[in-house]
Design a protein around this motif. Structure first.
Motif, PDB file in Angstrom:
ATOM      1  N   ASN A 141       7.513   6.988 -12.059  1.00 14.14           N
ATOM      2  CA  ASN A 141       7.653   5.593 -12.491  1.00 14.14           C
ATOM      3  C   ASN A 141       7.234   4.629 -11.384  1.00 14.14           C
ATOM      4  O   ASN A 141       6.511   3.665 -11.625  1.00 14.14           O
ATOM      5  N   LEU A 142       7.679   4.906 -10.175  1.00 11.41           N
ATOM      6  CA  LEU A 142       7.326   4.035  -9.056  1.00 11.41           C
ATOM      7  C   LEU A 142       5.824   4.072  -8.778  1.00 11.41           C
ATOM      8  O   LEU A 142       5.210   3.029  -8.493  1.00 11.41           O
ATOM      9  N   LEU A 143       5.231   5.245  -8.863  1.00 17.35           N
ATOM     10  CA  LEU A 143       3.781   5.364  -8.659  1.00 17.35           C
ATOM     11  C   LEU A 143       3.019   4.569  -9.722  1.00 17.35           C
ATOM     12  O   LEU A 143       2.024   3.903  -9.424  1.00 17.35           O
TER      13      LEU A 143
ATOM     14  N   TYR B   4       0.359  -2.738  -9.692  1.00 19.93           N
ATOM     15  CA  TYR B   4       0.296  -3.836  -8.723  1.00 19.93           C
ATOM     16  C   TYR B   4      -0.946  -3.764  -7.835  1.00 19.93           C
ATOM     17  O   TYR B   4      -1.137  -4.598  -6.957  1.00 19.93           O
ATOM     18  N   GLY B   5      -1.786  -2.742  -8.046  1.00 22.74           N
ATOM     19  CA  GLY B   5      -3.038  -2.668  -7.311  1.00 22.74           C
ATOM     20  C   GLY B   5      -3.015  -1.805  -6.067  1.00 22.74           C
ATOM     21  O   GLY B   5      -3.972  -1.809  -5.283  1.00 22.74           O
ATOM     22  N   LEU B   6      -1.939  -1.038  -5.849  1.00 20.64           N
ATOM     23  CA  LEU B   6      -1.879  -0.161  -4.681  1.00 20.64           C
ATOM     24  C   LEU B   6      -2.782   1.060  -4.903  1.00 20.64           C
ATOM     25  O   LEU B   6      -2.894   1.558  -6.025  1.00 20.64           O
TER      26      LEU B   6
ATOM     27  N   ARG C 196       4.624   4.142  -0.342  1.00 21.32           N
ATOM     28  CA  ARG C 196       5.572   3.089  -0.682  1.00 21.32           C
ATOM     29  C   ARG C 196       6.679   3.627  -1.600  1.00 21.32           C
ATOM     30  O   ARG C 196       7.840   3.232  -1.459  1.00 21.32           O
ATOM     31  N   ALA C 197       6.347   4.544  -2.515  1.00 22.03           N
ATOM     32  CA  ALA C 197       7.357   5.116  -3.410  1.00 22.03           C
ATOM     33  C   ALA C 197       8.431   5.845  -2.611  1.00 22.03           C
ATOM     34  O   ALA C 197       9.631   5.730  -2.909  1.00 22.03           O
TER      35      ALA C 197
END
Length: 311
Positions: free
Chosen positions: A94-96, A102-104, A112-113
């Motif tokens: 979900n975080l990925l 968001y463009g990561l 970041r996850a």
């Protein structure tokens, strides 16, 4: 960080936000309070760019929300009241997903996850599906999703509704830490104690207008009457209520007919109390119980709106 200047919004010719104005400084934690239907969710939606405002202006870090909505969304993280997660995907998946939205890049999103899972205290559940999580854990991942792109402004709408005390405390501490690390926060809640714990300043919205704005101390000090005497009585009638309003030092009287309670706001409760009891006796009203409440946000809200926050 945020300037909201005289924004208005109507639906089907009904004006639901009527000239709301306020600002939030960089690094500040700002509480937005209001009963159901007050217009605060509509206000938040306009700040996020999810709704367009009919008139007025909203700027985030000097950028117009209406003119540059995509630029704004890069700066804002939003935690909605409803869970915005895929239940059959794991917490990390979900975080990925939200990181990529968001463009990561893939590498950035993975890094970041892992950081976010550590931050919300769920690293050990990274591979577990969201559908196996408790309500509080889902809320924590919901907040984590909004943090993936490291926003400058975090907007949280009732993030602790319906969760266990442990998860609630974890969320509050997480938000407090984010703010102390420099993140600007706008926080809406039905729980006064959460706003008191987290927020530097507070705005109260009712019927589409900002009716009070300031620090907790500023707001409590402006409370009409200062102290509230809450009476539970055996009966209510217009003569009794009218007589209470004429008692010395009484500023305001609010009646809750269903519970047969009367809230009397006074400047000097020691001086007014005897006269209030005497007024009840004169009107053949029996006082079953009474409570004296010193000025607080709850009594301020009740005084300003005639309702409790959870109404």
């Amino acid at each position: 960080m945020l300037i909201v200047n005289d924004i208005k919004k109507s639906f089907d010719k009904k004006e639901v936000v009527r000239g709301v104005s306020f600002s939030v400084n960089k690094g500040e934690s700002f509480g937005l309070l209001g009963p159901n239907g007050a217009g605060k969710s509509t206000t938040i939606s306009m700040i996020c760019g999810l709704l367009t405002y009919d008139s007025g202006e909203v700027t985030v870090d000097g950028i117009s929300v209406k003119k540059n909505p995509l630029d704004i969304k890069k700066k804002i993280g939003v935690v909605p009241q409803e869970i915005a997660l895929y239940p059959t995907m794991s917490a990390k998946e979900n975080l990925l997903f939200w990181g990529k939205m968001y463009g990561l890049s893939g590498k950035e999103a993975k890094k970041r996850a892992d950081e976010v899972l550590e931050y919300v205290g769920l690293s050990d559940r990274a591979k577990d599906k969201i559908e196996t999580f408790s309500g509080g854990m889902k809320r924590r991942i919901n907040i984590g999703a909004s943090l993936m792109h490291e926003p400058e402004l975090l907007i949280m709408d009732e993030p602790t509704v319906g969760i266990d005390p442990q998860s609630r405390n974890h969320i509050l501490e997480t938000v407090k830490q984010l703010n102390q690390n420099g993140m600007t926060v706008i926080y809406t809640s039905h729980y006064m104690e959460e706003v008191e714990f987290l927020c530097d300043r507070i705005g109260i919205v009712d019927q589409g207008k900002m009716i009070a704005l300031g620090t907790k101390t500023d707001l409590v000090n402006r409370l009409a009457g200062g102290t509230m005497i809450k009476l539970t009585v055996d009966a209510l009638n217009e003569t009794f209520i009218s007589s209470l309003k004429s008692v010395t030092n009484v500023e305001k009287v609010l009646v809750q007919p269903e519970s047969k309670t009367v809230e009397v706001f006074v400047q000097n409760h020691q001086q007014a109390f005897g006269e209030i009891i005497a007024t009840a006796m004169e009107n053949q009203i029996q006082v079953l119980s009474f409570e004296v409440q010193e000025p607080n946000l709850e009594s301020l809200f009740l005084s300003l709106t005639g309702r409790t926050l959870r109404d």
